[in-house]
Scaffold this motif. Structure first.
Motif, short mmCIF file in Angstrom:
data_model
loop_
_atom_site.label_atom_id
_atom_site.label_comp_id
_atom_site.label_asym_id
_atom_site.label_seq_id
_atom_site.Cartn_x
_atom_site.Cartn_y
_atom_site.Cartn_z
N PHE A 3 41.71 6.67 -27.61
CA PHE A 3 40.30 7.02 -27.47
C PHE A 3 39.52 5.92 -26.74
CE2 PHE A 3 35.86 6.94 -28.94
CZ PHE A 3 35.47 8.18 -28.46
N SER A 4 39.82 4.67 -27.09
CA SER A 4 39.08 3.55 -26.49
C SER A 4 39.31 3.44 -24.98
CB SER A 4 39.47 2.25 -27.18
OG SER A 4 40.87 2.08 -27.04
N GLU A 5 40.41 4.02 -24.51
CA GLU A 5 40.72 3.90 -23.07
C GLU A 5 40.17 5.06 -22.24
OE1 GLU A 5 45.07 1.95 -24.22
OE2 GLU A 5 44.96 3.93 -23.30
N ILE A 6 39.64 6.05 -22.91
CA ILE A 6 39.17 7.23 -22.15
C ILE A 6 37.95 6.83 -21.32
CG2 ILE A 6 38.32 9.60 -22.29
CD1 ILE A 6 39.61 9.79 -25.06
N ALA A 7 38.06 7.09 -20.02
CA ALA A 7 36.93 6.75 -19.15
C ALA A 7 35.84 7.80 -19.35
CB ALA A 7 37.39 6.76 -17.71
N TYR A 8 34.62 7.31 -19.31
CA TYR A 8 33.50 8.23 -19.48
C TYR A 8 32.75 8.36 -18.17
CZ TYR A 8 28.85 9.90 -20.46
OH TYR A 8 27.69 10.62 -20.40
N LYS A 9 32.38 9.56 -17.81
CA LYS A 9 31.39 9.71 -16.75
C LYS A 9 30.39 10.79 -17.15
CE LYS A 9 33.25 13.06 -13.49
NZ LYS A 9 34.53 13.61 -13.55
N ARG A 10 29.19 10.61 -16.67
CA ARG A 10 28.13 11.54 -17.04
C ARG A 10 28.46 12.94 -16.49
NH1 ARG A 10 21.71 10.46 -16.15
NH2 ARG A 10 22.03 9.03 -17.89
N ILE A 56 32.32 12.75 -25.89
CA ILE A 56 32.66 11.32 -25.92
C ILE A 56 31.38 10.48 -26.05
CG2 ILE A 56 33.62 9.41 -24.54
CD1 ILE A 56 35.57 11.61 -23.37
N ALA A 57 30.34 10.86 -25.31
CA ALA A 57 29.08 10.11 -25.39
C ALA A 57 28.51 10.20 -26.80
CB ALA A 57 28.08 10.68 -24.39
N HIS A 58 28.59 11.39 -27.37
CA HIS A 58 28.06 11.60 -28.73
C HIS A 58 28.81 10.72 -29.73
CE1 HIS A 58 26.71 13.62 -32.38
NE2 HIS A 58 27.98 13.77 -32.72
N ILE A 59 30.14 10.71 -29.63
CA ILE A 59 30.94 9.89 -30.56
C ILE A 59 30.54 8.42 -30.40
CG2 ILE A 59 33.25 9.04 -31.15
CD1 ILE A 59 34.33 11.79 -30.13
N ARG A 60 30.53 7.96 -29.17
CA ARG A 60 30.27 6.53 -28.97
C ARG A 60 28.85 6.15 -29.37
NH1 ARG A 60 34.04 5.95 -23.53
NH2 ARG A 60 36.00 5.98 -24.72
N GLN A 61 27.91 7.09 -29.24
CA GLN A 61 26.55 6.78 -29.66
C GLN A 61 26.44 6.73 -31.19
OE1 GLN A 61 23.67 9.15 -30.71
NE2 GLN A 61 22.28 7.40 -30.71
N THR A 62 27.16 7.62 -31.89
CA THR A 62 27.08 7.60 -33.36
C THR A 62 27.85 6.42 -33.96
OG1 THR A 62 28.85 9.24 -33.42
CG2 THR A 62 26.62 10.05 -33.74
N VAL A 63 28.89 5.98 -33.26
CA VAL A 63 29.66 4.82 -33.73
C VAL A 63 28.82 3.55 -33.60
CG1 VAL A 63 31.62 3.35 -33.12
CG2 VAL A 63 31.96 5.80 -33.38
N ASN A 64 27.98 3.51 -32.59
CA ASN A 64 27.09 2.35 -32.44
C ASN A 64 25.75 2.80 -31.88
OD1 ASN A 64 25.85 -0.05 -32.07
ND2 ASN A 64 27.21 -0.78 -30.44
N THR A 65 24.81 3.04 -32.81
CA THR A 65 23.50 3.55 -32.37
C THR A 65 22.70 2.47 -31.63
OG1 THR A 65 22.55 3.01 -34.51
CG2 THR A 65 23.28 5.28 -34.20
N ALA A 66 23.20 1.23 -31.66
CA ALA A 66 22.49 0.15 -30.95
C ALA A 66 22.95 0.03 -29.50
CB ALA A 66 22.69 -1.17 -31.69
N ASP A 67 23.98 0.80 -29.11
CA ASP A 67 24.50 0.73 -27.74
C ASP A 67 23.52 1.45 -26.80
OD1 ASP A 67 25.82 1.42 -25.31
OD2 ASP A 67 27.76 1.05 -26.30
N GLU A 68 22.86 0.66 -25.95
CA GLU A 68 21.81 1.26 -25.11
C GLU A 68 22.34 2.24 -24.08
OE1 GLU A 68 19.37 -1.91 -23.59
OE2 GLU A 68 18.82 -2.51 -25.64
#
Ligand code: ZN
Length: 574
Positions: A3-10, A56-68
């Motif tokens: 999961f940590s290696e999955i590239a994200y693009k908008r 993926i964006a949703h997961i990463r945002q909920t895992v760290n709500t402080a990530d701008e």
């Protein structure tokens, strides 16, 4: 890939909206049912690919709500998704109005359910409410963020609310009382924010409903939840049965609990502690508990083994609390990785086993359904035919919690019998609470102009009906009737809660089957319900699997009397 290696693009939502417009036109111009079917499948596949990035964006945002970065991404989707929904509305309308509708419905590949659901979903959106939907999404993000920023100073540490559960369940009454007060004080310090966000949400949802011609938000809320096989009256009748039949039984059990604890009455901070010996806690923690959970699924059968090894190898779990992580637990599916993802906040209580087995129930169903879909072994080809409605999904997870009873020793050692008994009691205690959350929301949307103080008064009245045995007097926040403000669903997913109560009534039938006919038979019933999810309505699925609908007369009473038998046979261990 991990999961940590999955590239994200908008995800390019504007581009996809254009594509949807073309597909809508294609459906209108189609010369045959087959052309419509191909267009539908094509649209869904590109939509699923696109949704991978927003997931993926949703997961990463909920895992760290402080990530701008991911907060900005979450805001982007909050803004754009209603536009996508609007375009989806036009496509669904074209589908419903198509002269080939009957032929498409009769096809092996699509079936009738997508049409029934399309009819409901076009009732949920109209162009004039699109900006308001974006506003609603943003308020939900604000609530999640608030939940993610709460921090309690306790026991010399800074802890998140879920980490406090460990202390809240302590058999040292003073400790749990202080823990409860410390947590309540943190909520209390934010009470104006909770009031403000909810007030805005209720007003906004009501305004949307009225713009669309509804009397209030309830009908719109039901359509959003895709209630395709029961209505508000059925739900009310179910809640009334709970009040008349289950509440007295729970009250009786709670009296015994108070007696065991040597108390005159149960205060809110005593509620979770079932015995003076202390609730059974897992004998293993964190990584060890996770590994034991993985091994459990390796052992059940080849299918569960394949599923869990896929998720494990891709590290599709985020289980431990950390600063900035939002509360709760959930399971979601990442389409382009062909894998589910599980989010939780382990806190070294039995809740860790519960959340792991619960979310794995969701994940297992999603994994199997998509696998059949990718391998084209399923007759119905639309993605939406892979998922049931919410109460159906909760049957997958809540029944799975019971199916794991056969392998709980690894978690609880010599306290396993007690852990099973308390799990069953909690399952019963949960139903009145869930109904209270549901009734509360009906009252809120029927009376959208209540003041924050009046809302809390309504909650207090419901507490008297559903949990008459519990006292919160004198405790900040809780004593004021604000317990509901901790309940995520009330803010984020209106009317999503009765689903758990209905599902629990089914899960208890699976548990009963397990007791009477053994694990294999119970698992078979579970799978015959689970494998068909998404192809049929909830009530039809139950019939096909030989399970009884919670709306049928006498079903809840039957479940209660089976529960009573089990409890009576085992409660000497408490
Ligand atoms: Zn669930």
């Amino acid at each position: 890939m991990k999961f940590s290696e999955i590239a994200y693009k908008r995800a390019d939502i504007d581009g996809f909206i254009e594509e949807l417009k073309k597909c809508t036109q294609k459906i209108k111009d189609a010369k045959s049912a087959d052309e419509i079917i191909e267009t539908l499948i094509e649209t869904e596949i590109s939509e699923s690919a696109l949704s991978s990035f927003s997931t993926i964006a949703h997961i990463r945002q909920t895992v760290n709500t402080a990530d701008e970065f991911y907060e900005e991404e979450a805001n982007y989707y909050a803004e754009k998704e209603p536009l996508l929904e609007e375009q989806g509305l036009y496509l669904k309308r074209a589908l419903i109005e198509s002269p080939f509708r009957a032929e498409v419905e009769a096809s092996e590949r699509i079936g009738t359910l997508p049409f029934i659901n399309a009819e409901l979903s076009i009732k949920t959106i109209s162009p004039e409410i699109v900006p308001m939907l974006a506003e609603e999404n943003k308020l939900i993000i604000e609530y999640r963020k608030l939940q993610g920023t709460l921090e309690v100073e306790f026991d010399g540490k800074k802890l998140s609310p879920s980490q406090m559960d460990f202390y809240l369940e302590s058999n040292d009454r003073d400790l749990r009382k202080h823990a409860n007060r410390a947590l309540a004080a943190v909520y209390d310090a934010n009470k104006d924010k909770y009031d403000e966000i909810y007030d805005k949400l209720v007003r906004l949802r009501t305004e949307m409903a009225q713009k669309m011609g509804y009397k209030n938000f309830i009908e719109l809320g039901y359509a959003r939840m895709m209630r395709n096989s029961y209505n508000e009256d059925d739900v009310k009748k179910f809640r009334d049965q709970v009040k008349n039949e289950l509440v007295p039984f729970v009250t009786e059990l709670k009296k015994k609990q108070a007696k065991r604890l040597g108390l005159e009455k149960l205060m809110i901070y005593d509620d979770k502690v079932m015995t003076k010996k202390g609730n059974p806690q897992p004998v293993i923690r964190e990584k060890e508990l996770y590994e034991a959970g993985i091994n459990m699924y390796r052992e059940f059968n080849d299918e569960t083994k394949e599923f869990i090894e896929c998720m494990d190898s891709m590290e599709m779990f985020d289980l431990y609390p950390k600063k900035g992580k939002t509360s709760g637990g959930y399971c979601t599916y990442i389409y382009n990785q062909k894998s589910p993802f599980i989010f939780a906040n382990f806190n070294n209580t039995s809740g860790d086993v519960d959340v792991f087995t619960h979310e794995c129930g969701h994940a297992y169903q999603a994994y199997l359904a998509h696998k059949e879909h990718f391998n084209k072994t399923k007759g119905f080809e639309l993605m939406e035919s892979l998922h049931g409605t919410y109460e159906t999904c909760e049957v997958h997870s809540m029944s799975m919690e019971f199916l794991c009873w056969s392998k709980l020793e690894r978690f609880y050692g010599d306290k396993t019998d007690m852990a099973r008994l308390i799990h069953l009691m909690d399952a019963l205690f949960f139903i009145p609470y869930g109904c209270m959350v549901d009734e509360f929301q009906h009252i809120m949307y029927e009376n959208p102009n209540l003041t924050p103080a009046q809302r809390n008064e309504e909650w207090k009245k419901l507490e008297n009906q559903y949990r008459p045995y519990l006292d919160a007097t004198g405790i900040p926040f809780y004593g004021e009737g604000r317990v509901w403000q901790r309940q995520l669903h009330i803010y984020t997913s209106p009317f999503y809660y009765i689903d758990y109560c209905l599902a629990q009534t089914v899960a208890l039938q699976i548990m009963e089957k397990m007791q009477k006919d053994g694990w294999d038979k119970a698992y078979d019933t579970y799978m015959s319900f689970t494998r068909l999810a998404g192809r049929f309505k909830f009530t039809e699925l139950l019939k096909k699997a030989g399970l009884k609908s919670p709306f049928e007369d006498g079903v809840l009473s039957g479940v209660i009397s089976e529960g009573r038998k089990y409890i009576q046979a085992h409660d000497s261990i408490l």
